[in-house]
Motif scaffolding. Structure first.
Motif, PDB file in Angstrom:
ATOM      1  N   ILE A   1       0.851  -1.189   0.000  1.00 22.88           N
ATOM      2  CA  ILE A   1       0.000   0.000   0.000  1.00 22.88           C
ATOM      3  C   ILE A   1       0.886   1.239   0.000  1.00 22.88           C
ATOM      4  O   ILE A   1       1.650   1.480   0.944  1.00 22.88           O
ATOM      5  CB  ILE A   1      -0.919   0.025   1.233  1.00 22.88           C
ATOM      6  CG1 ILE A   1      -1.746  -1.251   1.295  1.00 22.88           C
ATOM      7  CG2 ILE A   1      -1.828   1.249   1.196  1.00 22.88           C
ATOM      8  CD1 ILE A   1      -2.507  -1.400   2.587  1.00 22.88           C
TER       9      ILE A   1
ATOM     10  N   VAL B   1      -0.888  -0.986  -4.589  1.00 24.29           N
ATOM     11  CA  VAL B   1      -2.090  -0.161  -4.422  1.00 24.29           C
ATOM     12  C   VAL B   1      -1.697   1.295  -4.181  1.00 24.29           C
ATOM     13  O   VAL B   1      -0.826   1.585  -3.354  1.00 24.29           O
ATOM     14  CB  VAL B   1      -2.946  -0.658  -3.232  1.00 24.29           C
ATOM     15  CG1 VAL B   1      -4.200   0.207  -3.079  1.00 24.29           C
ATOM     16  CG2 VAL B   1      -3.314  -2.118  -3.401  1.00 24.29           C
ATOM     17  N   ASP B   2      -2.336   2.185  -4.901  1.00 29.24           N
ATOM     18  CA  ASP B   2      -2.151   3.619  -4.682  1.00 29.24           C
ATOM     19  C   ASP B   2      -3.405   4.325  -5.175  1.00 29.24           C
ATOM     20  O   ASP B   2      -4.288   3.700  -5.762  1.00 29.24           O
ATOM     21  CB  ASP B   2      -0.905   4.130  -5.427  1.00 29.24           C
ATOM     22  CG  ASP B   2      -0.305   5.373  -4.763  1.00 29.24           C
ATOM     23  OD1 ASP B   2      -0.947   6.451  -4.821  1.00 29.24           O
ATOM     24  OD2 ASP B   2       0.785   5.279  -4.166  1.00 29.24           O
TER      25      ASP B   2
ATOM     26  N   ASP C   1       1.953  -1.880   4.752  1.00 26.82           N
ATOM     27  CA  ASP C   1       1.242  -0.597   4.686  1.00 26.82           C
ATOM     28  C   ASP C   1       2.221   0.553   4.887  1.00 26.82           C
ATOM     29  O   ASP C   1       2.651   0.837   6.003  1.00 26.82           O
ATOM     30  CB  ASP C   1       0.145  -0.570   5.750  1.00 26.82           C
ATOM     31  CG  ASP C   1      -0.797   0.611   5.593  1.00 26.82           C
ATOM     32  OD1 ASP C   1      -0.472   1.538   4.825  1.00 26.82           O
ATOM     33  OD2 ASP C   1      -1.854   0.617   6.251  1.00 26.82           O
TER      34      ASP C   1
ATOM     35  N   THR D   1      -6.533   3.187   5.557  1.00 23.87           N
ATOM     36  CA  THR D   1      -5.872   2.000   5.000  1.00 23.87           C
ATOM     37  C   THR D   1      -5.892   0.835   5.981  1.00 23.87           C
ATOM     38  O   THR D   1      -6.196  -0.298   5.605  1.00 23.87           O
ATOM     39  CB  THR D   1      -4.418   2.305   4.591  1.00 23.87           C
ATOM     40  OG1 THR D   1      -3.671   2.749   5.735  1.00 23.87           O
ATOM     41  CG2 THR D   1      -4.367   3.360   3.501  1.00 23.87           C
TER      42      THR D   1
ATOM     43  N   TYR E   1      -7.685  -2.664   4.921  1.00 25.46           N
ATOM     44  CA  TYR E   1      -6.852  -3.777   4.447  1.00 25.46           C
ATOM     45  C   TYR E   1      -6.590  -4.846   5.514  1.00 25.46           C
ATOM     46  O   TYR E   1      -6.195  -5.961   5.174  1.00 25.46           O
ATOM     47  CB  TYR E   1      -5.542  -3.247   3.871  1.00 25.46           C
ATOM     48  CG  TYR E   1      -5.767  -2.405   2.634  1.00 25.46           C
ATOM     49  CD1 TYR E   1      -6.057  -2.998   1.413  1.00 25.46           C
ATOM     50  CD2 TYR E   1      -5.732  -1.013   2.704  1.00 25.46           C
ATOM     51  CE1 TYR E   1      -6.295  -2.233   0.279  1.00 25.46           C
ATOM     52  CE2 TYR E   1      -5.957  -0.232   1.577  1.00 25.46           C
ATOM     53  CZ  TYR E   1      -6.251  -0.848   0.369  1.00 25.46           C
ATOM     54  OH  TYR E   1      -6.490  -0.076  -0.744  1.00 25.46           O
TER      55      TYR E   1
END
Length: 353
Positions: free
Chosen positions: A178, A203-204, A248, A255, A259
Motif C-alpha cells: 500500500i 495499491v495507490d 502498509d 488503509t 486492508y
C-alpha cells in the motif's frame, strides 16, 4: 571553523540558511563533508510540527534530514584507517548514546537512548556533519553518490519491512503493498528480490505513482484505490481467502481499517507509515480466531544498512531511477513545499556541496 546549515526555527516557516560553528572532533568521531541529503516525509512532518505531541523534534532550532551521504575530511583519535580522508560514506542515521540490551542483540534502531539525525540531533542539511565512525558505511566505488542518500531511510525502512513479511509468505501467495510513492518504489523492488515466488499487488490512489513504480519493477497486479474497490479486487484474486501479507506504507486510519480485513489466516499486517493522528480500531475477533499478526516495522538496523549497501553494490536495486528531483542547497524550501503539495513521485535530494 564555521559552515552553512539549514535551520528549522519555526514550524511551517521557511527554513533559514545560516553560518554555524563546526563542532570539534572527539575521539572516535569523523568530520564529514555532506555531499547530499534526502528530504523525507518525516522531515515534512517535523517541519510542519506534526510530531510535537510526541515530543519531536527534540530541540529548536534543528537541522533536518536523516538521509546523508558525504566524504570524510577529518578523523579523531581512535578512528580505524578504513575511514581515512577522502572516503565516501553513508551515515547511518538511527544512532544512539550507548549500548543496551537491544543494540547488543542487533536492534540498533530501537536503542533506549536514541540520537537520530535530524530528529534528536542535527541532521544532514548542512555542509559538515560529525558522526561516530561506527555509524558510517563505506559507499566507495558506487556510482552517483547523491542518489544513495535515501538508502539511509527509504530503502532501509522498506528492506526491513519486507524481511519481516517474508517469513509468512509461501509460493504464489499474494503480498499487498500500500503506497507506491518514494518508499513504495524501493519496497516493490525488495519484494521482487526477497520474495520472488510471491505475487505482488501494488495499491495507490495516483496513476502517476502506479506508472512510476511499474517502470522500475514488475508489479503483478496494480489497483488504483480511487477508481476501484481494492477489497473486491483482492477477494476476487484470492477466491475470498485473503492475502498472506500487507505492507502498509501509509498507515492511515482508512488503509488500516480497510486492508486488515483482507489478510488471510496466519497472515501478517506490517505497519510502516503513520499518516494521521487518529487511533485505528481493529477487528479483534477475526484477528484472534485466524491468528493474524500485526507488527510494526521501524527503519532498520545497522546490520540491515550494511546489507542494503551490499545489494546495491551487486546491482540488485535500481536506486538511481527512484531519485526524480535534485535541488541546490539554496532551493531547500522548494523541496519541502513540493513535497507538501503532493507533487513528488519517487525521492528528492538536496545537493549540499
Amino acid at each position: 571553523m564555521k559552515h552553512r546549515a539549514c535551520l528549522l526555527k519555526e514550524f511551517s516557516k521557511p527554513l533559514v540558511i545560516e553560518e554555524v560553528q563546526t563542532p570539534t572532533l572527539k575521539p572516535y568521531e569523523v568530520l564529514i563533508k555532506v555531499l547530499a541529503a534526502g528530504v523525507c516525509h518525516s522531515d515534512l512532518h517535523l517541519w510542519l510540527g506534526d510530531f510535537v505531541p510526541q515530543g519531536l523534534p527534540k530541540k529548536l532550532p534543528i537541522v533536518l534530514s536523516h538521509e546523508v551521504v558525504g566524504e570524510v575530511v577529518d578523523v579523531g583519535e581512535g578512528v580505524p584507517s578504513n575511514f581515512r580522508r577522502g572516503v565516501k560514506v553513508l551515515v547511518y542515521p538511527w544512532q544512539y548514546v550507548e549500548e543496551d540490551q537491544l543494540t547488543i542483540k542487533g536492534f540498533t534502531q530501537l536503542a533506549r537512548k536514541r540520537l537520530r539525525l535530524g530528529i534528536d540531533v542535527d541532521g544532514g542539511l548542512q555542509e559538515y556533519l560529525i558522526s561516530n565512525y561506527k555509524f558510517l558505511v563505506s559507499i566507495e566505488g558506487i556510482e552517483d553518490i547523491p542518489a544513495l542518500a535515501p538508502l539511509g531511510c527509504a530503502a532501509l525502512t522498506t528492506y526491513r519491512a519486507v524481511k519481516k513479511a517474508r517469513t509468512f509468505v509461501e509460493p504464489d501467495d499474494y503480498v499487498v503493498l500500500i503506497g507506491l510513492g518514494g518508499l513504495g518504489s524501493y519496497a516493490a523492488q525488495w519484494i521482487k528480490l526477497l520474495i520472488p515466488y510471491s505475487r505482488l499487488v501494488g495499491v495507490d490512489v495516483r496513476d502517476e505513482a502506479i506508472e512510476f513504480v511499474s517502470k522500475i519493477t514488475n508489479v503483478d497486479v496494480v489497483v488504483n484505490a480511487s477508481k476501484e474497490d481494492p477489497t473486491k479486487v483482492l477477494n476476487e484474486l484470492t477466491s475470498g481467502l485473503g492475502v498472506k501479507a500487507v505492507i502498509d506504507l501509509v498507515g492511515s486510519p482508512e488503509t488500516v481499517s480497510k486492508y486488515i480485513n483482507v489478510v488471510d489466516t496466519l497472515g501478517v499486517y506490517v505497519l510502516v507509515g503513520h499518516m494521521g493522528r487518529v487511533e485505528v480500531p481493529i477487528p479483534r475477533p477475526r484477528i484472534i480466531r485466524n491468528e493474524i499478526t500485526i507488527t510494526g516495522s521501524y527503519t532498520g538496523s545497522l546490520a540491515d544498512q550494511y546489507e542494503v549497501i551490499s545489494l546495491v553494490r551487486r546491482g540488485l536495486l535500481k536506486y538511481r531511477e527512484v531519485v526524480t528531483k535534485r535541488y541546490r542547497f539554496e532551493e531547500v524550501n522548494e523541496a519541502f513545499n513540493t513535497l507538501k503539495e503532493g507533487k513528488v513521485v519517487g525521492r528528492q535530494v538536496v545537493l549540499i556541496t
